[in-house]
Design a protein around this motif. Sequence first.
Motif, PDB file in Angstrom:
ATOM      1  N   ILE A   3      53.740  46.869  30.320  1.00  0.00           N
ATOM      2  CA  ILE A   3      54.771  46.178  31.079  1.00  0.00           C
ATOM      3  C   ILE A   3      55.709  47.045  32.050  1.00  0.00           C
ATOM      4  O   ILE A   3      55.826  46.688  32.893  1.00  0.00           O
ATOM      5  N   SER A  21      55.868  47.370  35.965  1.00  0.00           N
ATOM      6  CA  SER A  21      57.139  47.482  36.673  1.00  0.00           C
ATOM      7  C   SER A  21      57.411  48.605  37.499  1.00  0.00           C
ATOM      8  O   SER A  21      57.796  48.388  38.837  1.00  0.00           O
ATOM      9  N   ASN A  81      55.166  48.374  40.585  1.00  0.00           N
ATOM     10  CA  ASN A  81      55.623  47.334  41.405  1.00  0.00           C
ATOM     11  C   ASN A  81      56.418  47.728  42.205  1.00  0.00           C
ATOM     12  O   ASN A  81      56.848  47.262  43.571  1.00  0.00           O
ATOM     13  N   GLU A  94      47.212  44.949  29.849  1.00  0.00           N
ATOM     14  CA  GLU A  94      48.647  44.287  30.190  1.00  0.00           C
ATOM     15  C   GLU A  94      48.988  44.763  31.910  1.00  0.00           C
ATOM     16  O   GLU A  94      49.438  43.815  32.588  1.00  0.00           O
ATOM     17  N   LYS A 122      47.921  42.301  34.469  1.00  0.00           N
ATOM     18  CA  LYS A 122      48.333  40.883  34.452  1.00  0.00           C
ATOM     19  C   LYS A 122      49.864  41.102  35.002  1.00  0.00           C
ATOM     20  O   LYS A 122      50.329  39.718  35.529  1.00  0.00           O
ATOM     21  N   ARG A 123      50.412  42.130  35.448  1.00  0.00           N
ATOM     22  CA  ARG A 123      51.788  42.068  35.819  1.00  0.00           C
ATOM     23  C   ARG A 123      51.784  42.829  37.316  1.00  0.00           C
ATOM     24  O   ARG A 123      52.924  43.330  37.776  1.00  0.00           O
ATOM     25  N   THR A 124      50.589  42.941  37.961  1.00  0.00           N
ATOM     26  CA  THR A 124      50.666  43.796  39.251  1.00  0.00           C
ATOM     27  C   THR A 124      49.799  42.902  39.972  1.00  0.00           C
ATOM     28  O   THR A 124      49.157  42.034  39.805  1.00  0.00           O
TER      29      THR A 124
END
Length: 162
Positions: free
Chosen positions: A91, A95, A98, A125, A128-130
Motif C-alpha cells: 500500500i 502510494s 503514484n 498489493e 491493485k493501487r497503481t
Amino acid sequence: SGAAKGLQHAIMITLGTGIGGALLIHGKVFHGNSGFAGEVGHVVIDRHGPPCACGGRGCWELYASSQAFRDAPHTVQDAKLWDEFGTHLGIGIASLVNVLGIEDIIIGGGLSNAWAQFEPAMHREIPKRTYIETASRIRVHRAQLGDAAGILGAAAFSGGPQ
C-alpha cells in the motif's frame, strides 16, 4: 555498486524499527527544502490508526516495520502476520509510486531479511493501487549491499571513496 547502480530515479526504503527512505532523482539524492525528504514512514495510510511517535496517527511505519509485530520480527512464524505486513508495505509503495512517478523501489534494512515472508503479498498489493500502465513497469529490488549500504551510500554522496 548496489541495487541502485545505473538508476537515475529510485525510492530507497529501509525497513527496521521504523521506515526510512531516500529519493534518487536525476541520479542525485533529493533532500527537500529542509533536508527531511525521504521520511516516508510517516505517510498516513489509516487516518484513524494508532498514534505514532511523530504526533500523527496511522503512519505507514506502524504497519510495515518492526512496530507492526507484538514480538521481535525474527521470531514471528505466523504467515498471516507476514501477509498483512506485505500488504501494508505494498500500500505504501503504491502510494509513493503514484505521487512521485518513480518506478524503481529498493528495499533494505534489517526486515528485508524476511523478504520471502512478505514479498508475495507486497507484489499482490502494488498493482491493485497503481495505474494499470504504471503497474507493469514497477520494479521492486532487494538491496544488495546489506549492512554496508548506508556507509557506502554516504561515502558515495559525500564525495568520499566509492
